[in-house]
Design an enzyme around this catalytic site. Structure first.
Site, PDB file in Angstrom:
ATOM      1  N   SER A 126       0.832  -1.212   0.000  1.00  0.00           N
ATOM      2  CA  SER A 126       0.000   0.000   0.000  1.00  0.00           C
ATOM      3  C   SER A 126       0.867   1.263   0.000  1.00  0.00           C
ATOM      4  O   SER A 126       0.487   2.278  -0.591  1.00  0.00           O
ATOM      5  CB  SER A 126      -0.985   0.002   1.172  1.00  0.00           C
ATOM      6  OG  SER A 126      -0.332   0.216   2.394  1.00  0.00           O
ATOM      7  N   ASN A 127       2.033   1.202   0.640  1.00  0.00           N
ATOM      8  CA  ASN A 127       2.939   2.367   0.561  1.00  0.00           C
ATOM      9  C   ASN A 127       3.470   2.549  -0.855  1.00  0.00           C
ATOM     10  O   ASN A 127       3.578   3.671  -1.349  1.00  0.00           O
ATOM     11  CB  ASN A 127       4.101   2.213   1.549  1.00  0.00           C
ATOM     12  CG  ASN A 127       3.715   2.690   2.934  1.00  0.00           C
ATOM     13  OD1 ASN A 127       3.584   3.890   3.168  1.00  0.00           O
ATOM     14  ND2 ASN A 127       3.505   1.751   3.837  1.00  0.00           N
ATOM     15  N   ASN A 146      13.730   3.950   4.493  1.00  0.00           N
ATOM     16  CA  ASN A 146      12.779   2.960   5.009  1.00  0.00           C
ATOM     17  C   ASN A 146      11.615   3.679   5.667  1.00  0.00           C
ATOM     18  O   ASN A 146      11.782   4.779   6.203  1.00  0.00           O
ATOM     19  CB  ASN A 146      13.478   2.084   6.055  1.00  0.00           C
ATOM     20  CG  ASN A 146      12.557   1.029   6.651  1.00  0.00           C
ATOM     21  OD1 ASN A 146      11.811   0.353   5.932  1.00  0.00           O
ATOM     22  ND2 ASN A 146      12.579   0.885   7.978  1.00  0.00           N
ATOM     23  N   HIS A 190       8.750   3.141   8.728  1.00  0.00           N
ATOM     24  CA  HIS A 190       8.501   2.296   9.892  1.00  0.00           C
ATOM     25  C   HIS A 190       7.286   2.831  10.653  1.00  0.00           C
ATOM     26  O   HIS A 190       7.177   4.043  10.861  1.00  0.00           O
ATOM     27  CB  HIS A 190       9.744   2.301  10.803  1.00  0.00           C
ATOM     28  CG  HIS A 190       9.592   1.404  11.985  1.00  0.00           C
ATOM     29  ND1 HIS A 190       9.700   0.033  11.893  1.00  0.00           N
ATOM     30  CD2 HIS A 190       9.292   1.678  13.278  1.00  0.00           C
ATOM     31  CE1 HIS A 190       9.491  -0.498  13.083  1.00  0.00           C
ATOM     32  NE2 HIS A 190       9.238   0.469  13.945  1.00  0.00           N
TER      33      HIS A 190
HETATM   34  C1  GRF Z   1       3.920  -0.582   6.770  1.00  0.00           C
HETATM   35  O1  GRF Z   1       3.257  -0.445   7.982  1.00  0.00           O
HETATM   36  C2  GRF Z   1       5.353  -0.134   6.877  1.00  0.00           C
HETATM   37  O2  GRF Z   1       5.536   0.936   7.768  1.00  0.00           O
HETATM   38  C3  GRF Z   1       6.041  -1.355   7.425  1.00  0.00           C
HETATM   39  O3  GRF Z   1       5.426  -2.427   6.756  1.00  0.00           O
HETATM   40  C4  GRF Z   1       4.095  -2.051   6.383  1.00  0.00           C
HETATM   41  C5  GRF Z   1       3.980  -2.269   4.917  1.00  0.00           C
HETATM   42  O4  GRF Z   1       2.691  -2.066   4.439  1.00  0.00           O
HETATM   43  N1  GRF Z   1       7.479  -1.280   7.230  1.00  0.00           N
HETATM   44  P1  GRF Z   1       2.420  -1.988   2.878  1.00  0.00           P
HETATM   45  O5  GRF Z   1       2.961  -3.275   2.257  1.00  0.00           O
HETATM   46  O6  GRF Z   1       3.119  -0.779   2.344  1.00  0.00           O
HETATM   47  O7  GRF Z   1       0.936  -1.897   2.738  1.00  0.00           O
END
Ligand code: GRF
Length: 215
Positions: free
Chosen positions: A20-21, A115, A117
């Site tokens: 999703s990011n 990164n 987090h």
């Molecule tokens: C997010 O909460 C990110 O902060 C962490 O892993 C999760 C990844 O979510 N490192 P997505 O795959 O981007 O939806």
């Protein structure tokens, strides 16, 4: 006169899951938000990761690699570096990459890896950051984008967003509230690092201009 010089920096993405990011980054890219950054490739350590599908739908190079198919962690990372080199990758984004980045990647991209987090670092590094926050009874949590160094979730901080923690929050509630902020913060930090002047002072990232929307 036209200026056809390519002044964008190529970013490679490492992701392990739903992406999703990464989707938020792609969305911003499609809106023309990044003036100096371009997403060119996504590699996942999970060949079934939905993030890979998002990348190929967007017409980007994408590749799943199973670490266990390689003789060693270094061999796995050497293949990542080789594939990213082929795509002209210069910087890396870890967008939900659930593996520790080892020396082979760090040697190649050291100081050029970001990164995201889901906590306000340096609180709650590592896995289950949202559960850690709930277990500690903090009133606020959030998310952090930082440079990657050789320790877990520890490099210089680029940007953070804060969210409240409500007394009756479940881990899912808090994760969802943080995720909304992650999707805003990561593109903001990619844009800031690729477009604004900055330097690292000790453990701090210092932006040398004075924008009102400092990440
Ligand atoms: C997010 O909460 C990110 O902060 C962490 O892993 C999760 C990844 O979510 N490192 P997505 O795959 O981007 O939806």
């Amino acid at each position: 006169m036209t200026n056809t010089e390519d002044t964008k920096t190529n970013f490679g993405v490492l992701a392990s899951g739903r992406g999703s990011n990464f989707a938020a980054l792609l969305q911003r890219q499609s809106e023309g938000y990044f003036e100096k950054a371009r997403l060119v490739s996504l590699i996942s350590n999970k060949p079934e990761a939905p993030a890979l599908e998002l990348a190929s739908e967007a017409g980007m190079h994408s590749q799943g690699l199973r670490p266990r198919d390689f003789a060693s962690a270094d061999a796995y990372e050497a293949e990542i570096v080789r594939l990213f080199d082929e795509q002209g990758v210069e910087w890396l984004l870890l967008a939900g990459y659930l593996k520790i980045v080892g020396p082979t990647i760090l040697n190649r991209y050291g100081g050029r890896i970001l990164n995201i987090h889901p906590s306000l670092l340096p609180s709650f590094p590592g896995l289950d950051a949202q559960a850690q926050a709930l277990a500690h009874g903090v009133r606020f949590s959030g998310c952090t984008v930082h440079f990657v160094d050789d320790k877990l979730d520890s490099g210089p901080i680029i940007g953070q967003r804060v969210v409240p923690v409500n007394p009756d929050d479940t881990e899912e509630d808090l994760s969802a509230r943080i995720l909304v902020q992650e999707h805003e913060l990561f593109p903001t930090c990619v844009k800031a690092i690729s477009e604004r002047p900055w330097k690292i002072e000790g453990r701090r990232v210092v932006f040398l201009d004075d924008y009102p929307d400092a990440p």
